[in-house]
Write a protein that holds these residues in place. Structure first.
Motif, short mmCIF file in Angstrom:
data_model
loop_
_atom_site.label_atom_id
_atom_site.label_comp_id
_atom_site.label_asym_id
_atom_site.label_seq_id
_atom_site.Cartn_x
_atom_site.Cartn_y
_atom_site.Cartn_z
N SER A 318 0.95 -1.15 0.02
CA SER A 318 0.07 0.01 0.02
C SER A 318 1.04 1.10 -0.12
O SER A 318 1.98 1.05 0.40
N ARG A 319 0.50 2.39 -0.65
CA ARG A 319 1.03 3.70 -0.50
C ARG A 319 0.41 4.43 0.48
O ARG A 319 -0.67 4.62 0.61
N TRP A 320 1.40 5.51 0.90
CA TRP A 320 0.94 6.66 1.91
C TRP A 320 -0.04 7.56 1.19
O TRP A 320 0.69 7.91 -0.19
N LYS A 321 -1.14 8.01 1.52
CA LYS A 321 -1.79 9.14 0.80
C LYS A 321 -0.97 10.34 1.32
O LYS A 321 -0.54 10.55 2.50
N LEU A 322 -0.98 11.31 0.22
CA LEU A 322 -0.27 12.52 0.51
C LEU A 322 -1.41 13.70 0.82
O LEU A 322 -2.14 13.93 -0.25
N PRO A 323 -1.06 14.30 1.98
CA PRO A 323 -1.63 15.46 2.20
C PRO A 323 -1.43 16.63 1.28
O PRO A 323 -2.38 17.38 1.04
N ILE A 324 -0.17 16.77 0.70
CA ILE A 324 0.23 18.08 0.31
C ILE A 324 1.02 17.75 -1.14
O ILE A 324 2.00 16.69 -1.07
#
Length: 331
Positions: A318-324
């Motif tokens: 899984s990939r980390w979701k990006l806030p910015i």
């Protein structure tokens, strides 16, 4: 759930928590079983403790080549093979630098070079983290990279400007830099040392304060000399021709200092370079009419012995979701 169990924070060692905690618990069980004359349970607990210790030792013995090289004394200078730039769209090129030590791969830097006369750049944060593919689809951008640092609630940790609107902290001190772009399309990496940050960024439409300034305009590497913070990295830079160069590394070979020193001497001809957030959030996506590439980092440790964290990060799917994110669009 995985983000809760395996947080981005590297202060606590996964290895000590998982293996050390398990061994300590099993030893206590074995001692208690002995005292209660439950010899079978004591023997089972002792055997399992030995197996756990063996697993710990196996992970240490099979640590990846990049980690061995990064922890060596002195750290060897990697050999970098750069095959040059390949045009993917008007004003957009991609490339890669494969790095090796003694013939063993230690890292790859995925690169993208953009002509700011043919691309505009913008900062995006709306409180809803997304996978890089979702950001790209929503924005229709040719390039999306992760941005600067964020807090546990996904709010910006550094000042941002988005289409002329401020976001992030209203009080902030920095001696490093900001990537800025104005309404007219010009881009720059500002050196914020000794400056009033908010006065310096107020005239621009989009900007992102980050740290450290890997290479400043005088060629100085401004990254700290910490040896054990090893992570995948994302950086943004300007070369001698005024082109914007972004890069994302795959492994954790580079400390920030080592990355700055490498970029200063690299064949990319960079004038200035600014670090963005790194570790598992280090992400770069390029998508044009005939080309697509996603580069994602897979490492971040602050303890060279945290081999369980290294193993988990290398094998997670899984990939980390990006806030910015920072995005680039054709003009």
């Amino acid at each position: 759930m995985m983000r809760f169990l395996f947080p981005l924070d590297t202060a606590a060692s996964f290895t000590v928590r998982i293996f050390g905690g398990a061994i300590a618990l099993l030893v206590l069980v074995a001692i208690a079983a002995r005292l209660l004359r439950r010899r079978r349970l004591a023997s089972i607990a002792a055997v399992v403790a030995l197996l756990v210790a063996g697993g710990w030792g196996l992970l240490g013995a099979t640590k990846p080549a990049w980690l061995r090289a990064a922890l060596a004394t002195p750290v060897p200078i990697p050999r970098g093979d750069f095959g040059g730039w390949t045009a993917r769209a008007p004003g957009l090129e991609t490339g890669e630098i494969a790095l090796s030590v003694d013939g063993r791969w230690v890292d790859t830097i995925a690169l993208c070079r953009l002509d700011p006369r043919r691309h505009r750049f913008s900062v995006h944060w709306d409180g809803t983290p997304r996978a890089v593919e979702d950001w790209q689809r929503a924005l229709g951008a040719e390039l999306v990279i992760n941005g600067s640092y964020f807090l546990p609630d996904d709010t910006p940790q550094t000042p941002l400007r988005r289409d002329g609107r401020a976001a992030g902290p209203t009080r902030y001190n920095s001696i490093h830099g900001a990537f800025v772009t104005g309404a007219g399309g010009g881009v720059a990496i500002l050196d914020l040392k000794g400056k009033d940050i908010f006065a310096a960024i107020a005239p621009v439409s989009d900007e992102m304060v980050s740290y450290p300034l890997l290479v400043d305009a005088s060629g100085e590497v401004r990254a700290p000399p910490a040896r054990d913070w090893l992570a995948s990295r994302t950086f943004i830079a300007l070369d001698g021709d005024g082109q914007v160069v972004v890069g994302t590394t795959r492994s954790g070979f580079f400390t920030l200092r080592r990355l700055g020193e490498y970029l200063r001497a690299s064949p990319l001809g960079l004038r200035t370079a600014l670090n963005f957030d790194g570790g598992p959030v280090a992400t770069q996506m390029v998508k044009t009419a005939g080309f697509e590439r996603i580069a994602v980092g897979n490492a971040e440790i602050s303890d060279g012995g945290d081999v369980a964290r290294v193993f988990y990060q290398a094998h997670r799917t899984s990939r980390w979701k990006l806030p910015i994110v920072l995005a680039a669009f054709p003009r």
